[in-house]
Write a protein that holds these residues in place. Structure first.
Motif, PDB file in Angstrom:
ATOM      1  N   VAL A 227      -1.946  -4.885   2.376  1.00 15.97           N
ATOM      2  CA  VAL A 227      -2.352  -4.421   3.832  1.00 15.97           C
ATOM      3  C   VAL A 227      -1.619  -5.258   4.870  1.00 15.97           C
ATOM      4  N   ALA A 228      -1.145  -6.493   4.744  1.00 16.04           N
ATOM      5  CA  ALA A 228      -0.195  -7.394   5.345  1.00 16.04           C
ATOM      6  C   ALA A 228       1.264  -6.512   5.598  1.00 16.04           C
ATOM      7  N   ASP A 229       1.550  -5.985   4.394  1.00 18.96           N
ATOM      8  CA  ASP A 229       2.954  -5.314   4.419  1.00 18.96           C
ATOM      9  C   ASP A 229       2.718  -4.121   5.343  1.00 18.96           C
ATOM     10  N   HIS A 230       1.611  -3.259   5.096  1.00 17.90           N
ATOM     11  CA  HIS A 230       1.429  -2.048   5.842  1.00 17.90           C
ATOM     12  C   HIS A 230       1.484  -2.296   7.160  1.00 17.90           C
ATOM     13  N   CYS A 231       0.859  -3.515   7.508  1.00 21.90           N
ATOM     14  CA  CYS A 231       0.662  -3.728   9.175  1.00 21.90           C
ATOM     15  C   CYS A 231       1.935  -3.993   9.813  1.00 21.90           C
ATOM     16  N   GLU A 232       2.988  -4.665   8.874  1.00 22.72           N
ATOM     17  CA  GLU A 232       4.042  -5.111   9.256  1.00 22.72           C
ATOM     18  C   GLU A 232       5.010  -3.601   9.509  1.00 22.72           C
ATOM     19  N   ALA A 233       4.946  -2.785   8.499  1.00 25.14           N
ATOM     20  CA  ALA A 233       5.553  -1.461   8.631  1.00 25.14           C
ATOM     21  C   ALA A 233       5.206  -0.849   9.901  1.00 25.14           C
ATOM     22  N   ILE A 234       3.568  -0.756  10.160  1.00 27.96           N
ATOM     23  CA  ILE A 234       3.432  -0.006  11.369  1.00 27.96           C
ATOM     24  C   ILE A 234       4.031  -0.581  12.551  1.00 27.96           C
ATOM     25  N   ARG A 235       3.976  -1.727  12.804  1.00 29.06           N
ATOM     26  CA  ARG A 235       4.546  -2.373  13.945  1.00 29.06           C
ATOM     27  C   ARG A 235       6.304  -2.230  13.972  1.00 29.06           C
ATOM     28  N   THR A 236       6.832  -2.279  12.670  1.00 28.76           N
ATOM     29  CA  THR A 236       8.223  -1.915  13.020  1.00 28.76           C
ATOM     30  C   THR A 236       8.438  -0.295  13.193  1.00 28.76           C
ATOM     31  N   VAL A 237       7.811   0.488  12.750  1.00 25.16           N
ATOM     32  CA  VAL A 237       7.798   1.853  13.192  1.00 25.16           C
ATOM     33  C   VAL A 237       7.304   1.986  14.742  1.00 25.16           C
ATOM     34  N   LEU A 238       6.468   1.294  15.256  1.00 24.51           N
ATOM     35  CA  LEU A 238       6.277   1.495  16.694  1.00 24.51           C
ATOM     36  C   LEU A 238       7.269   0.909  17.529  1.00 24.51           C
ATOM     37  N   VAL A 239       8.018  -0.209  17.128  1.00 20.50           N
ATOM     38  CA  VAL A 239       8.912  -0.583  18.060  1.00 20.50           C
ATOM     39  C   VAL A 239      10.376  -0.146  17.928  1.00 20.50           C
ATOM     40  N   LYS A 240      10.643   0.376  16.438  1.00 19.88           N
ATOM     41  CA  LYS A 240      12.004   0.850  16.394  1.00 19.88           C
ATOM     42  C   LYS A 240      12.094   2.311  15.783  1.00 19.88           C
ATOM     43  N   GLY A 241      11.003   2.889  15.735  1.00 19.46           N
ATOM     44  CA  GLY A 241      10.971   4.217  14.955  1.00 19.46           C
ATOM     45  C   GLY A 241      11.466   5.318  15.974  1.00 19.46           C
ATOM     46  N   ARG A 242      12.293   6.243  15.439  1.00 19.72           N
ATOM     47  CA  ARG A 242      12.587   7.478  16.263  1.00 19.72           C
ATOM     48  C   ARG A 242      11.380   8.329  16.574  1.00 19.72           C
ATOM     49  N   VAL A 243      11.401   8.712  17.974  1.00 19.63           N
ATOM     50  CA  VAL A 243      10.295   9.604  18.349  1.00 19.63           C
ATOM     51  C   VAL A 243      10.333  10.907  17.684  1.00 19.63           C
ATOM     52  N   GLY A 244       9.054  11.356  16.911  1.00 22.14           N
ATOM     53  CA  GLY A 244       9.042  12.610  16.358  1.00 22.14           C
ATOM     54  C   GLY A 244       9.282  12.464  14.888  1.00 22.14           C
ATOM     55  N   GLU A 245       9.413  11.262  14.339  1.00 21.03           N
ATOM     56  CA  GLU A 245       9.782  10.972  13.088  1.00 21.03           C
ATOM     57  C   GLU A 245       8.427  10.694  12.275  1.00 21.03           C
ATOM     58  N   THR A 246       8.615  10.867  10.830  1.00 23.62           N
ATOM     59  CA  THR A 246       7.591  10.462   9.966  1.00 23.62           C
ATOM     60  C   THR A 246       8.138   9.418   9.173  1.00 23.62           C
ATOM     61  N   TYR A 247       7.282   8.561   8.857  1.00 22.02           N
ATOM     62  CA  TYR A 247       7.953   7.474   7.935  1.00 22.02           C
ATOM     63  C   TYR A 247       6.972   7.131   6.685  1.00 22.02           C
ATOM     64  N   ASN A 248       7.362   7.162   5.612  1.00 20.00           N
ATOM     65  CA  ASN A 248       6.577   6.860   4.356  1.00 20.00           C
ATOM     66  C   ASN A 248       6.492   5.430   4.077  1.00 20.00           C
ATOM     67  N   VAL A 249       5.391   4.765   3.877  1.00 17.94           N
ATOM     68  CA  VAL A 249       5.338   3.273   3.634  1.00 17.94           C
ATOM     69  C   VAL A 249       4.436   3.112   2.206  1.00 17.94           C
ATOM     70  N   GLY A 250       5.410   2.365   1.372  1.00 19.43           N
ATOM     71  CA  GLY A 250       4.963   2.140   0.095  1.00 19.43           C
ATOM     72  C   GLY A 250       5.051   0.705  -0.299  1.00 19.43           C
ATOM     73  N   GLY A 251       4.418   0.393  -1.430  1.00 19.37           N
ATOM     74  CA  GLY A 251       4.487  -1.018  -1.937  1.00 19.37           C
ATOM     75  C   GLY A 251       5.359  -1.254  -3.185  1.00 19.37           C
ATOM     76  N   ASN A 252       6.050  -0.204  -3.656  1.00 19.99           N
ATOM     77  CA  ASN A 252       6.828  -0.364  -4.694  1.00 19.99           C
ATOM     78  C   ASN A 252       6.166  -1.065  -6.032  1.00 19.99           C
ATOM     79  N   SER A 253       4.748  -0.593  -6.008  1.00 19.75           N
ATOM     80  CA  SER A 253       4.159  -1.228  -7.308  1.00 19.75           C
ATOM     81  C   SER A 253       3.389  -0.235  -7.554  1.00 19.75           C
ATOM     82  N   GLU A 254       3.911   0.787  -8.525  1.00 24.26           N
ATOM     83  CA  GLU A 254       3.102   1.677  -9.078  1.00 24.26           C
ATOM     84  C   GLU A 254       2.293   1.137 -10.295  1.00 24.26           C
ATOM     85  N   LYS A 255       1.131   1.388 -10.466  1.00 25.50           N
ATOM     86  CA  LYS A 255       0.098   0.950 -11.314  1.00 25.50           C
ATOM     87  C   LYS A 255      -0.885   2.103 -11.841  1.00 25.50           C
ATOM     88  N   GLN A 256      -1.439   2.009 -13.043  1.00 27.23           N
ATOM     89  CA  GLN A 256      -2.468   2.931 -13.696  1.00 27.23           C
ATOM     90  C   GLN A 256      -3.933   2.220 -13.093  1.00 27.23           C
TER      91      GLN A 256
END
Length: 351
Positions: A227-256
């Motif tokens: 969740v801390a990584d997700h919060c950082e991603a949201i702040r990053t998108v909020l400050v630097k993201g291009r208006v109108g765009e969608t950004y996928n946020v993943g953890g690079n951790s696929e697990k069953q």
């Protein structure tokens, strides 16, 4: 000092986001309806903090939202508010439509009217960030990952309601010019997670000596995002993201799912072994699968990395160890959720 109106800021992800934002010097106006998943205990450390204003209310209450926007003049609105538990959406989908679709529409219309009244730098810099899920994309086979252009194919009432809200956000940008951003995240985990979701549920039941229920064969695959990584991603998108765009946020951790359960059991065996010496994994019980259970999710977050420079800092091994330790150290928080007392009391964070 930046001011953000955060909706759903007493929930799991929203609460973590609010705590971190206030710690970073952002003034947060926190609007939460305090349904079962809203927990003011999560925000107890902010009691008396002038950087946090808590308001109990619904995103669909247009008069309330309009008042908060006029009174606090936020630079951004970050929308976490949602019903989000798939099992609950199967049992009662109407509440999900009411909050995730009708509520989001009301919020968008009220924010649009506020934004139209802004001028100059305030208007140019304003953002509406909508937090969504990878479940809108449906399910995957053994290979492939979701990208921002993957067609929507939701398979549960929950994901269908979130898909509808995503489409509304997109429409308000293209129709009215509202400066929106959307993030679609994979499965979150970490501190303050409501103990009906897999990881905190397994921790609580393991400690109580109860069976650990695993759906089907347990081989459903999820991409786990701390969740801390997700919060950082949201702040990053909020400050630097291009208006109108969608950004996928993943953890690079696929697990069953079964791998996740075994990892929790192993950590608890090290930190809090059973008195009889038996492994926690002996408590695992396979139960009937969830109706329409998606088999695999996986996120391609390369757009977020390439455009905005974000990538997760936590490996799954680091994140799950941190999570287990937090729950072991915060059993009072967990117990108040389990016995319901968190809903019967109000602590001193209400404005």
């Amino acid at each position: 000092m930046a001011t953000w109106l955060v909706t759903g800021g007493a929930g799991f992800i929203g609460g973590n986001f609010v705590l971190d934002a206030v710690a970073r010097g952002v003034r947060v106006v926190n609007l939460d309806a305090l349904t079962y998943a809203g927990n003011l205990d999560t925000l107890s450390s902010l009691a008396g903090n002038p950087g946090h204003v808590f308001v109990e209310g619904n995103i669909g209450d247009r008069d309330l939202v309009a008042r908060l926007l006029a009174e606090h003049s936020p630079d951004a609105v970050v929308n976490f508010a949602a019903e989000s538990h798939v099992d609950r959406s199967i049992d009662g989908p109407a509440a999900f439509i009411e909050t995730n679709v009708v509520g989001t529409l009301g919020l968008l219309e009220t924010v649009r009217d506020y934004w139209k009244g802004l001028e100059g730098a305030a208007r140019d810099g304003f953002r509406f960030l909508h937090v969504s899920t990878d479940e809108v994309y449906g399910t995957l086979g053994e290979t492939g990952k979701f990208t921002e252009t993957t067609p929507y194919a939701p398979n549960s009432p929950y994901s269908a309601s979130k898909a509808a809200s995503d489409h509304l956000v997109r429409a308000f940008h293209h129709t009215y010019g509202l400066p929106v951003l959307t993030t679609n995240c994979s499965n979150n985990y970490g501190p303050y997670h409501f103990p009906e979701k897999l990881i905190p549920l397994v921790i609580a039941k393991a400690l109580a000596g109860e069976p650990l229920p695993v759906y089907g064969d347990g081989k459903q695959v999820r991409d786990w995002l701390f969740v801390a990584d997700h919060c950082e991603a949201i702040r990053t998108v909020l400050v630097k993201g291009r208006v109108g765009e969608t950004y996928n946020v993943g953890g690079n951790s696929e697990k069953q799912n079964i791998e996740v359960v075994h990892a929790i059991c192993a950590l608890l065996d090290q930190r809090r072994p059973r008195e009889d010496g038996q492994p926690r994994s002996s408590q695992i019980t396979f139960v009937a699968d969830r109706p329409g259970h998606d088999r695999r999710y996986a996120i391609d977050a390369s757009k977020l990395k390439d455009e905005l420079g974000w990538e997760p800092k936590y490996t799954f091994e680091q994140g799950i160890a941190t999570t287990v330790d937090w729950y072991l150290d915060n059993q009072d928080w967990v117990q108040r959720v389990l016995d319901g007392s968190y809903r019967l009391e109000r602590i001193g964070v209400t404005a």
